[in-house]
Design a protein around this motif. Structure first.
Motif, PDB file in Angstrom:
ATOM      1  N   ASN A   1     -13.007   6.846   3.512  1.00 38.06           N
ATOM      2  CA  ASN A   1     -11.798   6.706   2.697  1.00 38.06           C
ATOM      3  C   ASN A   1     -11.221   5.306   2.823  1.00 38.06           C
ATOM      4  N   LYS A   2     -11.198   4.790   4.045  1.00 37.51           N
ATOM      5  CA  LYS A   2     -10.671   3.436   4.275  1.00 37.51           C
ATOM      6  C   LYS A   2     -11.569   2.402   3.603  1.00 37.51           C
ATOM      7  N   MET A   3     -12.884   2.566   3.717  1.00 36.83           N
ATOM      8  CA  MET A   3     -13.812   1.614   3.126  1.00 36.83           C
ATOM      9  C   MET A   3     -13.704   1.602   1.608  1.00 36.83           C
ATOM     10  N   ILE A   4     -13.560   2.769   1.002  1.00 37.02           N
ATOM     11  CA  ILE A   4     -13.446   2.845  -0.463  1.00 37.02           C
ATOM     12  C   ILE A   4     -12.210   2.103  -0.944  1.00 37.02           C
ATOM     13  N   LYS A   5     -11.110   2.230  -0.211  1.00 35.72           N
ATOM     14  CA  LYS A   5      -9.880   1.511  -0.564  1.00 35.72           C
ATOM     15  C   LYS A   5     -10.079   0.004  -0.525  1.00 35.72           C
ATOM     16  N   GLU A   6     -11.010  -0.446   0.326  1.00 34.08           N
ATOM     17  CA  GLU A   6     -11.245  -1.880   0.508  1.00 34.08           C
ATOM     18  C   GLU A   6     -12.462  -2.375  -0.272  1.00 34.08           C
ATOM     19  N   ASP A   7     -13.012  -1.520  -1.136  1.00 36.64           N
ATOM     20  CA  ASP A   7     -14.201  -1.866  -1.916  1.00 36.64           C
ATOM     21  C   ASP A   7     -15.374  -2.260  -1.032  1.00 36.64           C
ATOM     22  N   ALA A   8     -15.456  -1.644   0.136  1.00 35.07           N
ATOM     23  CA  ALA A   8     -16.586  -1.860   1.042  1.00 35.07           C
ATOM     24  C   ALA A   8     -17.601  -0.748   0.783  1.00 35.07           C
ATOM     25  N   ASN A   9     -18.737  -1.091   0.191  1.00 40.01           N
ATOM     26  CA  ASN A   9     -19.676  -0.046  -0.248  1.00 40.01           C
ATOM     27  C   ASN A   9     -21.026  -0.076   0.467  1.00 40.01           C
ATOM     28  N   GLU A  10     -21.105  -0.817   1.597  1.00 42.45           N
ATOM     29  CA  GLU A  10     -22.330  -0.842   2.391  1.00 42.45           C
ATOM     30  C   GLU A  10     -21.983  -0.715   3.869  1.00 42.45           C
ATOM     31  N   PHE A  11     -22.910  -0.147   4.628  1.00 41.64           N
ATOM     32  CA  PHE A  11     -22.613   0.233   6.003  1.00 41.64           C
ATOM     33  C   PHE A  11     -23.915   0.227   6.795  1.00 41.64           C
ATOM     34  N   VAL A  12     -23.908  -0.313   8.020  1.00 38.74           N
ATOM     35  CA  VAL A  12     -25.102  -0.260   8.869  1.00 38.74           C
ATOM     36  C   VAL A  12     -24.817   0.680  10.038  1.00 38.74           C
TER      37      VAL A  12
ATOM     38  N   MET B   1     -21.323   9.292   4.551  1.00 41.74           N
ATOM     39  CA  MET B   1     -21.208   7.998   3.872  1.00 41.74           C
ATOM     40  C   MET B   1     -21.914   8.030   2.518  1.00 41.74           C
ATOM     41  N   ALA B   2     -23.131   8.559   2.518  1.00 47.54           N
ATOM     42  CA  ALA B   2     -23.885   8.653   1.264  1.00 47.54           C
ATOM     43  C   ALA B   2     -23.161   9.543   0.263  1.00 47.54           C
ATOM     44  N   GLY B   3     -22.571  10.618   0.727  1.00 45.87           N
ATOM     45  CA  GLY B   3     -21.830  11.515  -0.145  1.00 45.87           C
ATOM     46  C   GLY B   3     -20.624  10.866  -0.787  1.00 45.87           C
ATOM     47  N   ASN B   4     -20.150   9.797  -0.167  1.00 44.67           N
ATOM     48  CA  ASN B   4     -19.010   9.052  -0.707  1.00 44.67           C
ATOM     49  C   ASN B   4     -19.434   7.804  -1.486  1.00 44.67           C
ATOM     50  N   GLY B   5     -20.745   7.700  -1.748  1.00 46.79           N
ATOM     51  CA  GLY B   5     -21.236   6.578  -2.544  1.00 46.79           C
ATOM     52  C   GLY B   5     -21.385   5.284  -1.778  1.00 46.79           C
ATOM     53  N   ILE B   6     -21.367   5.366  -0.455  1.00 43.96           N
ATOM     54  CA  ILE B   6     -21.524   4.165   0.373  1.00 43.96           C
ATOM     55  C   ILE B   6     -22.980   4.059   0.821  1.00 43.96           C
TER      56      ILE B   6
ATOM     57  N   GLU C   1      -5.681  -2.123  15.232  1.00 41.82           N
ATOM     58  CA  GLU C   1      -5.063  -1.855  13.932  1.00 41.82           C
ATOM     59  C   GLU C   1      -6.018  -1.082  13.023  1.00 41.82           C
ATOM     60  N   ILE C   2      -7.288  -1.458  13.037  1.00 42.08           N
ATOM     61  CA  ILE C   2      -8.277  -0.787  12.186  1.00 42.08           C
ATOM     62  C   ILE C   2      -8.545   0.632  12.669  1.00 42.08           C
ATOM     63  N   THR C   3      -8.712   0.805  13.978  1.00 41.91           N
ATOM     64  CA  THR C   3      -8.968   2.162  14.481  1.00 41.91           C
ATOM     65  C   THR C   3      -7.747   3.059  14.285  1.00 41.91           C
ATOM     66  N   ASP C   4      -6.554   2.482  14.353  1.00 41.66           N
ATOM     67  CA  ASP C   4      -5.342   3.267  14.055  1.00 41.66           C
ATOM     68  C   ASP C   4      -5.361   3.747  12.604  1.00 41.66           C
ATOM     69  N   GLU C   5      -5.820   2.874  11.708  1.00 38.98           N
ATOM     70  CA  GLU C   5      -5.887   3.238  10.286  1.00 38.98           C
ATOM     71  C   GLU C   5      -6.940   4.330  10.056  1.00 38.98           C
ATOM     72  N   ILE C   6      -8.066   4.251  10.782  1.00 40.64           N
ATOM     73  CA  ILE C   6      -9.092   5.294  10.663  1.00 40.64           C
ATOM     74  C   ILE C   6      -8.526   6.630  11.145  1.00 40.64           C
ATOM     75  N   GLU C   7      -7.839   6.598  12.287  1.00 42.08           N
ATOM     76  CA  GLU C   7      -7.226   7.826  12.809  1.00 42.08           C
ATOM     77  C   GLU C   7      -6.232   8.409  11.802  1.00 42.08           C
ATOM     78  N   ALA C   8      -5.450   7.525  11.174  1.00 44.02           N
ATOM     79  CA  ALA C   8      -4.464   7.995  10.195  1.00 44.02           C
ATOM     80  C   ALA C   8      -5.157   8.667   9.006  1.00 44.02           C
ATOM     81  N   GLU C   9      -6.275   8.094   8.562  1.00 40.15           N
ATOM     82  CA  GLU C   9      -7.032   8.697   7.462  1.00 40.15           C
ATOM     83  C   GLU C   9      -7.584  10.058   7.868  1.00 40.15           C
ATOM     84  N   VAL C  10      -8.094  10.150   9.104  1.00 39.98           N
ATOM     85  CA  VAL C  10      -8.646  11.413   9.592  1.00 39.98           C
ATOM     86  C   VAL C  10      -7.570  12.495   9.634  1.00 39.98           C
TER      87      VAL C  10
END
Length: 468
Positions: A31-42, A62-67, A121-130
């Motif tokens: 969800n966070k990545m989609i908001k940031e237009d980040a569409n690739e992940f390793v 990730m694949a289910g979300n188009g990433i 800050e980023i992990t806090d945002e991930i937790e908030a999304e979860v």
């Protein structure tokens, strides 16, 4: 509950480390990545129980979300995954690992742009999304289907990672020295990477504890004087020039010198910083966390440089290194990195650089340490970890943080810092810190003095004061 600590999210398998929680974490990150237009992940994984399956569960979300997922389909050192994030110019990546935690743990480390640990800050945002979602909100695609539709791409960065490290060290100097090295991967993931580098440099390499064992031989997969007993014995008995131990995911290391002595990670940091400036002619500040030796401060001062202190967590070290263009950064637990490499810990690279140091200087580690201590003095550290239950933690928090009480130490106090935990600076140049671990239910107490007896004395005074 998903709560990130200083080294990612870690939990006991079957309690909080479950498929459903992994799916929630992946969906929150997606969800966070989609908001940031980040569409690739390793994505990669270590040798722990459920690591490969867990990586596939995350890839499916990730694949289910188009990433698009670049899936490293073999055990991978954490620094190799971080390297991949950097080299592929990705905004995000992750490793399935609990690093040096006990065998009943597993976890997820999230990486961000440049190949660094995700900031608080980023992990806090991930937790908030979860926290906003439930399992009904999770989108997923079958792993095999995702491969067929190229939403998951099998990826192997091994050659690029190895070649990068080889190009960063003086390979010819190592070849000329023809060292004999004993490697202990501690049943973790460093074997192939480190063995390939060392053998390319014409070192004679032997291995112990290299088979796949999700129980890590019944030991903690953390390289220390206690866990590297066989490495110490074999180095001396079989005449090796160096013994190298790496933790479960190969981002940290422990070293045994030619005499069988355990070289503390504090000393490894000091050796490399000193070597890079004196013998290679490099320059720059050093960054350490507040539980790492002040010997680095003295070395920096001796070369006209600064030493910067930051909270525990490698994300703080990498950020400060970038801000100050520091030469080296690291921590007393055995993790470090060098300017120009990834912005996170790399035990494989650090070990390779130590081998170069021995070869270039033509001096064993014991002699180089003598050289450093003769110039900058002795620094001895005592380290303890005290377990507690939930009720005890509240009591300890009140004493240390709310009431801000400290023992009546045997040494005169200069000042107290609350930057991360409670750190007491003594007028004799020593210090003690008490802070709660970000990955385990432990109160960690470290102290450094000019002799081990004084360091242990103040640790005992802190222990008795807190009644732990």
């Amino acid at each position: 509950m998903i709560k990130f600590g200083t080294g990612g999210w870690r939990a006991i398998i079957g309690e909080d480390f479950t498929k459903s929680n992994l799916q929630l974490l992946a969906q929150g990150l997606a969800n966070k990545m989609i908001k940031e237009d980040a569409n690739e992940f390793v994505l990669g994984y270590d040798r722990r129980f459920l690591s490969e399956k867990s990586a596939k569960w995350i890839a499916e979300v990730m694949a289910g979300n188009g990433i698009k997922v670049y899936f490293i389909n073999r055990i991978a050192p954490t620094p190799m995954i971080m390297f991949s994030v950097k080299e592929m110019n990705l905004l995000y990546g992750a490793a399935i690992t609990a690093s040096h935690n006990p065998a009943d743990y597993n976890g997820v480390k999230v990486f961000t742009e440049g190949g660094r640990d995700a900031s608080a800050e980023i992990t806090d945002e991930i937790e908030a999304e979860v926290n906003k979602i439930s399992l009904e909100d999770v989108k997923e695609m079958n792993f095999d289907k995702a491969i067929k539709e190229e939403k998951v791409v099998i990826y192997n960065p091994f050659n690029d990672y190895i070649d990068t490290i080889i190009n960063l060290v003086d390979l010819e100097a190592i070849k000329n020295k023809q060292l004999r090295i004993l490697l202990d991967p501690m049943y973790g993931v460093s074997k192939t990477s480190l063995q390939t580098i060392l053998m390319t440099a014409r070192c004679e390499v032997e291995l112990i504890h290299d088979r796949h064992d999700t129980l890590f031989g019944g030991r903690l997969p953390s390289p220390s004087a206690e866990t590297l007993g066989r490495l110490k014995n074999d180095v001396v008995e079989k005449g090796f020039d160096l013994g190298i131990g790496t933790d479960g995911d190969a981002d940290r290391l422990g070293i045994i010198d030619e005499t069988g002595n355990f070289i503390h990670p504090n000393e490894i940091m000091a050796l490399l910083y000193y070597y890079l400036m004196k013998y290679k002619g490099w320059s720059g500040p050093v960054v350490r966390n507040l539980a790492t030796t002040h010997l680095l401060d003295k070395i920096a001062e001796g070369f006209g440089q600064e030493c910067y202190e930051v909270p525990v967590g490698f994300k703080h070290i990498s950020s400060k290194m970038e801000e100050t263009d520091a030469l080296i950064g690291g921590e007393s637990s055995g993790g470090l990195t060098i300017r120009g490499h990834i912005k996170g810990k790399d035990g494989v690279f650090a070990a390779s650089l130590l081998v170069e140091m021995i070869s270039v200087t033509n001096k064993h580690l014991s002699k180089l340490l003598e050289e450093i201590h003769e110039q900058f003095g002795m620094f001895e550290m005592a380290e303890h970890g005290f377990g507690f239950d939930a009720n005890e933690k509240e009591r300890l928090l009140k004493i240390l943080y709310t009431d801000k009480k400290i023992p009546e130490f045997s040494f005169e106090v200069d000042r107290v810092s609350y930057m991360d935990g409670v750190k007491v600076f003594f007028k004799n140049g020593g210090w003690i810190i008490a802070r709660f671990s970000g990955t385990e239910p432990l109160l960690r107490v470290f102290a450094e003095m000019d002799c081990i007896e004084k360091a242990e004395k103040v640790c005992t005074e802190m222990k008795d004061f807190l009644n732990i």
